[in-house]
Design a protein around this motif. Sequence first.
Motif, PDB file in Angstrom:
ATOM      1  N   GLN A 234     -24.089 -43.937  10.027  1.00  0.00           N
ATOM      2  CA  GLN A 234     -23.709 -45.344   9.976  1.00  0.00           C
ATOM      3  C   GLN A 234     -22.831 -45.751  11.155  1.00  0.00           C
ATOM      4  OE1 GLN A 234     -22.082 -46.144   6.110  1.00  0.00           O
ATOM      5  NE2 GLN A 234     -23.979 -45.603   5.063  1.00  0.00           N
ATOM      6  N   GLY A 235     -23.234 -45.335  12.334  1.00  0.00           N
ATOM      7  CA  GLY A 235     -22.526 -45.727  13.542  1.00  0.00           C
ATOM      8  C   GLY A 235     -21.321 -44.879  13.895  1.00  0.00           C
ATOM      9  N   ARG A 236     -20.987 -43.900  13.056  1.00  0.00           N
ATOM     10  CA  ARG A 236     -19.853 -43.010  13.339  1.00  0.00           C
ATOM     11  C   ARG A 236     -20.363 -41.674  13.865  1.00  0.00           C
ATOM     12  NH1 ARG A 236     -18.507 -44.966   8.108  1.00  0.00           N
ATOM     13  NH2 ARG A 236     -19.298 -42.991   7.329  1.00  0.00           N
ATOM     14  N   PHE A 237     -19.655 -41.140  14.841  1.00  0.00           N
ATOM     15  CA  PHE A 237     -20.018 -39.863  15.453  1.00  0.00           C
ATOM     16  C   PHE A 237     -18.842 -38.916  15.356  1.00  0.00           C
ATOM     17  CE2 PHE A 237     -19.942 -37.028  19.137  1.00  0.00           C
ATOM     18  CZ  PHE A 237     -21.182 -36.414  19.023  1.00  0.00           C
ATOM     19  N   ALA A 238     -19.112 -37.654  15.032  1.00  0.00           N
ATOM     20  CA  ALA A 238     -18.079 -36.615  15.013  1.00  0.00           C
ATOM     21  C   ALA A 238     -18.699 -35.325  15.531  1.00  0.00           C
ATOM     22  CB  ALA A 238     -17.536 -36.410  13.608  1.00  0.00           C
TER      23      ALA A 238
ATOM     24  N   GLY B  13     -15.887 -40.809  17.235  1.00  0.00           N
ATOM     25  CA  GLY B  13     -16.169 -42.071  17.902  1.00  0.00           C
ATOM     26  C   GLY B  13     -17.350 -42.775  17.285  1.00  0.00           C
ATOM     27  N   THR B  14     -18.125 -43.445  18.128  1.00  0.00           N
ATOM     28  CA  THR B  14     -19.252 -44.233  17.655  1.00  0.00           C
ATOM     29  C   THR B  14     -20.551 -43.749  18.288  1.00  0.00           C
ATOM     30  OG1 THR B  14     -18.953 -45.869  19.411  1.00  0.00           O
ATOM     31  CG2 THR B  14     -17.813 -46.281  17.320  1.00  0.00           C
ATOM     32  N   VAL B  15     -21.648 -44.044  17.605  1.00  0.00           N
ATOM     33  CA  VAL B  15     -22.974 -43.705  18.131  1.00  0.00           C
ATOM     34  C   VAL B  15     -23.919 -44.860  17.840  1.00  0.00           C
ATOM     35  CG1 VAL B  15     -23.699 -42.493  16.022  1.00  0.00           C
ATOM     36  CG2 VAL B  15     -24.838 -41.996  18.186  1.00  0.00           C
ATOM     37  N   THR B  16     -24.731 -45.166  18.828  1.00  0.00           N
ATOM     38  CA  THR B  16     -25.875 -46.043  18.650  1.00  0.00           C
ATOM     39  C   THR B  16     -27.085 -45.140  18.863  1.00  0.00           C
ATOM     40  OG1 THR B  16     -24.640 -47.912  19.563  1.00  0.00           O
ATOM     41  CG2 THR B  16     -27.053 -48.120  19.460  1.00  0.00           C
ATOM     42  N   PRO B  17     -27.870 -44.884  17.802  1.00  0.00           N
ATOM     43  CA  PRO B  17     -28.971 -43.929  17.931  1.00  0.00           C
ATOM     44  C   PRO B  17     -29.872 -44.230  19.126  1.00  0.00           C
ATOM     45  CG  PRO B  17     -28.696 -44.559  15.640  1.00  0.00           C
ATOM     46  CD  PRO B  17     -27.801 -45.454  16.460  1.00  0.00           C
ATOM     47  N   ARG B  18     -30.203 -43.165  19.845  1.00  0.00           N
ATOM     48  CA  ARG B  18     -31.065 -43.225  21.018  1.00  0.00           C
ATOM     49  C   ARG B  18     -30.580 -44.220  22.072  1.00  0.00           C
ATOM     50  NH1 ARG B  18     -33.983 -40.078  18.382  1.00  0.00           N
ATOM     51  NH2 ARG B  18     -36.027 -39.920  17.612  1.00  0.00           N
ATOM     52  N   SER B  19     -29.245 -44.388  22.143  1.00  0.00           N
ATOM     53  CA  SER B  19     -28.675 -45.305  23.127  1.00  0.00           C
ATOM     54  C   SER B  19     -27.369 -44.791  23.718  1.00  0.00           C
ATOM     55  CB  SER B  19     -28.457 -46.680  22.495  1.00  0.00           C
ATOM     56  OG  SER B  19     -27.916 -47.565  23.440  1.00  0.00           O
ATOM     57  N   ARG B  20     -26.309 -44.639  22.878  1.00  0.00           N
ATOM     58  CA  ARG B  20     -24.979 -44.364  23.419  1.00  0.00           C
ATOM     59  C   ARG B  20     -24.093 -43.628  22.418  1.00  0.00           C
ATOM     60  NH1 ARG B  20     -21.305 -45.995  27.213  1.00  0.00           N
ATOM     61  NH2 ARG B  20     -19.245 -46.593  26.506  1.00  0.00           N
ATOM     62  N   ILE B  21     -23.293 -42.692  22.947  1.00  0.00           N
ATOM     63  CA  ILE B  21     -22.222 -42.032  22.194  1.00  0.00           C
ATOM     64  C   ILE B  21     -20.932 -42.256  22.964  1.00  0.00           C
ATOM     65  CG2 ILE B  21     -21.223 -39.827  21.465  1.00  0.00           C
ATOM     66  CD1 ILE B  21     -24.075 -38.788  21.044  1.00  0.00           C
ATOM     67  N   ALA B  22     -19.907 -42.727  22.281  1.00  0.00           N
ATOM     68  CA  ALA B  22     -18.580 -42.884  22.874  1.00  0.00           C
ATOM     69  C   ALA B  22     -17.585 -42.241  21.915  1.00  0.00           C
ATOM     70  CB  ALA B  22     -18.244 -44.360  23.082  1.00  0.00           C
ATOM     71  N   ALA B  23     -17.005 -41.111  22.323  1.00  0.00           N
ATOM     72  CA  ALA B  23     -16.104 -40.364  21.443  1.00  0.00           C
ATOM     73  C   ALA B  23     -14.882 -39.903  22.221  1.00  0.00           C
ATOM     74  CB  ALA B  23     -16.831 -39.174  20.838  1.00  0.00           C
ATOM     75  N   THR B  24     -13.798 -39.684  21.490  1.00  0.00           N
ATOM     76  CA  THR B  24     -12.535 -39.268  22.086  1.00  0.00           C
ATOM     77  C   THR B  24     -11.953 -38.112  21.280  1.00  0.00           C
ATOM     78  OG1 THR B  24     -12.130 -41.557  22.743  1.00  0.00           O
ATOM     79  CG2 THR B  24     -10.257 -40.071  22.834  1.00  0.00           C
ATOM     80  N   ALA B  25     -11.364 -37.144  21.963  1.00  0.00           N
ATOM     81  CA  ALA B  25     -10.659 -36.036  21.319  1.00  0.00           C
ATOM     82  C   ALA B  25      -9.198 -36.425  21.121  1.00  0.00           C
ATOM     83  CB  ALA B  25     -10.765 -34.786  22.188  1.00  0.00           C
ATOM     84  N   ALA B  26      -8.491 -35.670  20.312  1.00  0.00           N
ATOM     85  CA  ALA B  26      -7.074 -35.938  20.059  1.00  0.00           C
ATOM     86  C   ALA B  26      -6.254 -35.883  21.346  1.00  0.00           C
ATOM     87  CB  ALA B  26      -6.528 -34.947  19.038  1.00  0.00           C
ATOM     88  N   SER B  27      -6.693 -35.087  22.309  1.00  0.00           N
ATOM     89  CA  SER B  27      -5.993 -34.964  23.590  1.00  0.00           C
ATOM     90  C   SER B  27      -6.185 -36.198  24.473  1.00  0.00           C
ATOM     91  CB  SER B  27      -6.501 -33.736  24.343  1.00  0.00           C
ATOM     92  OG  SER B  27      -7.868 -33.918  24.692  1.00  0.00           O
TER      93      SER B  27
END
Length: 135
Positions: free
Chosen positions: A89-93, A113-127
């Motif tokens: 549902q748009g969430r990425f881990a 972060g977030t995911v748009t299937p077959r388009s984009r992943i934008a995620a961030t680590a705790a660091s």
Amino acid sequence: MQFRRRPIFWSIVIAAGVSGCGGGGSSGDEAVGLGAITARSAAEGFWSGTRGPQTWADVIVLEDGSTWGVYTDDVRITGGTQGSSTADQGRFAANLTEYDVLRGGAGAVNYAGTVTPRSRIAATAASGRELLLEY
């Protein structure tokens, strides 16, 4: 955002690394033993982008969430990653082990972060490290 495409060579290297993984005869329709993750992941596919400044990332997410990747700079391989990722549902881990070839170390990193299937992943680590990928 436009990312530079890495040579097909890295795709072959990663594919060769995971091709030895044994199956088990699953039809692909059953749920994997990871809770609510189904065998078809919304993040499944080949992704290219960046992991921080001046570090390129080529990542493959398999249908069961297994995640493999190679990190490079403009000249050489600087590291790699292996672990698992989920998308719902748009969430990425992602729970990954990242290997630093230049310093000779490895460590666990969790991205969210977030995911748009077959388009984009934008995620961030705790660091604060960012993983920005396009399909």
